[in-house]
Motif scaffolding. Structure first.
Motif, short mmCIF file in Angstrom:
data_model
loop_
_atom_site.label_atom_id
_atom_site.label_comp_id
_atom_site.label_asym_id
_atom_site.label_seq_id
_atom_site.Cartn_x
_atom_site.Cartn_y
_atom_site.Cartn_z
N HIS A 186 -10.51 2.44 5.69
CA HIS A 186 -9.33 3.15 5.19
C HIS A 186 -9.72 4.56 4.75
O HIS A 186 -9.00 5.52 5.01
CB HIS A 186 -8.71 2.41 4.00
N ARG A 213 0.82 -1.21 0.00
CA ARG A 213 0.00 0.00 0.00
C ARG A 213 0.86 1.26 0.00
O ARG A 213 0.57 2.23 -0.69
CB ARG A 213 -0.91 -0.01 1.23
N HIS A 221 -4.99 -1.28 9.43
CA HIS A 221 -5.24 -2.70 9.72
C HIS A 221 -5.19 -3.01 11.21
O HIS A 221 -5.95 -3.84 11.70
CB HIS A 221 -4.24 -3.59 8.97
N HIS A 223 -13.95 -2.68 5.17
CA HIS A 223 -12.51 -2.48 5.35
C HIS A 223 -12.03 -1.26 4.55
O HIS A 223 -11.32 -0.39 5.08
CB HIS A 223 -11.80 -3.76 4.89
ZN ZN Z 1 -6.36 -2.66 3.96
#
Ligand code: ZN
Length: 261
Positions: free
Chosen positions: A180, A3, A186, A176
């Motif tokens: 974000h 990410r 997380h 999820h």
């Molecule tokens: Zn994630």
């Protein structure tokens, strides 16, 4: 997925266009708007389920949640992660246009649901105020919230524990990515024991079941239950740690104002 790498690239490539970040304190109403890709829009029940589940699962005592339907848009890929990580969906939101349609962005989360695959990660993506996920066909087959959570799975709406199935997993990935989009990470998630099962909340998601994933506690300090040979289940409810962070959320996007105007 890496990410940080993708975020770094996006940060330099994408500007906010005609929009600006805003600070709203307090956030009385959390504004979420749902868009569908043209293929996702062919599943009539999917949008109903998303609106219904988000209305229930993001309805906290510290804000009123306003989930609305933006409409159907034309995007170049059904890949629920790539459409955001490539910059396409974030750019559409921030420039206010995509294909022939216009986008009226929501202040807090602009969610795009596509008909992308849900077998191999990444299946969705979330950036500040922008999120996307594939799996429209699976959301389409999800039971109404009260049938799945209210009466099934021990009837525990507070924990919203559901079996691991592709439709439930798709809804958890959707939550999820919204997490974000609202600034969660997380390690705002937890994995906890519930009867004979180990249950993963939306932010840790199925990473909790991955033996190579080395996070063993939330950022609030709660240790994760060890999986051993326990049954795996999912919770659609954000953990207490995640909710504590959401309570402090003061972000948002809105029309850019010219200084001195
Ligand atoms: Zn994630």
């Amino acid at each position: 997925m890496n990410r940080r790498h993708v975020l770094g690239a996006l940060g330099t490539a994408t500007s906010l266009g005609t929009l600006a970040y805003a600070t709203r304190d307090p956030v009385d109403t959390l504004e979420i708007r749902l868009w569908l890709s043209e293929r996702a829009a062919t599943y009539g029940t999917a949008r109903r389920r998303v609106l219904e589940y988000l209305g229930r699962l993001l309805d906290f005592e510290f804000w009123t949640v306003d989930v609305s339907l933006g409409g159907t848009i034309s995007v170049s890929t059904e890949d629920g992660a790539l459409v955001t990580s490539s910059g396409e969906w974030p750019l559409a939101v921030t420039s206010g246009t995509v294909g022939p349609g216009d986008i009226e962005p929501a202040s807090d989360v602009n969610l795009l649901v596509t008909d992308g695959q849900m077998r191999r990660a990444p299946t969705g993506y979330g950036l500040p105020h922008v999120a996307s996920v594939g799996g429209a066909r699976y959301l389409d087959s999800l039971e109404p919230f009260d049938d799945l959570v209210g009466t099934g799975a021990d009837g525990d709406v507070e924990r919203s524990i559901v079996p691991v199935r592709t439709p439930t997993r798709t809804m958890q990935v959707l939550l999820h990515e919204i997490g974000h989009a609202l600034g969660l990470h997380h390690d705002h998630g937890v994995a906890f024991r519930y009867g004979d099962a180990v249950v993963a909340t939306p932010m840790i998601s199925t990473y909790a079941f991955d033996p190579t994933y080395d996070v063993d506690r939330s950022r609030c300090g709660t240790g994760f239950a060890t999986l051993d040979d326990h049954e795996r289940r999912l919770s659609l409810a954000f953990s207490r740690c995640a909710r504590r962070e959401l309570r402090t959320y003061t972000g948002g996007i809105g029309p850019r104002r010219t200084i001195g105007e």
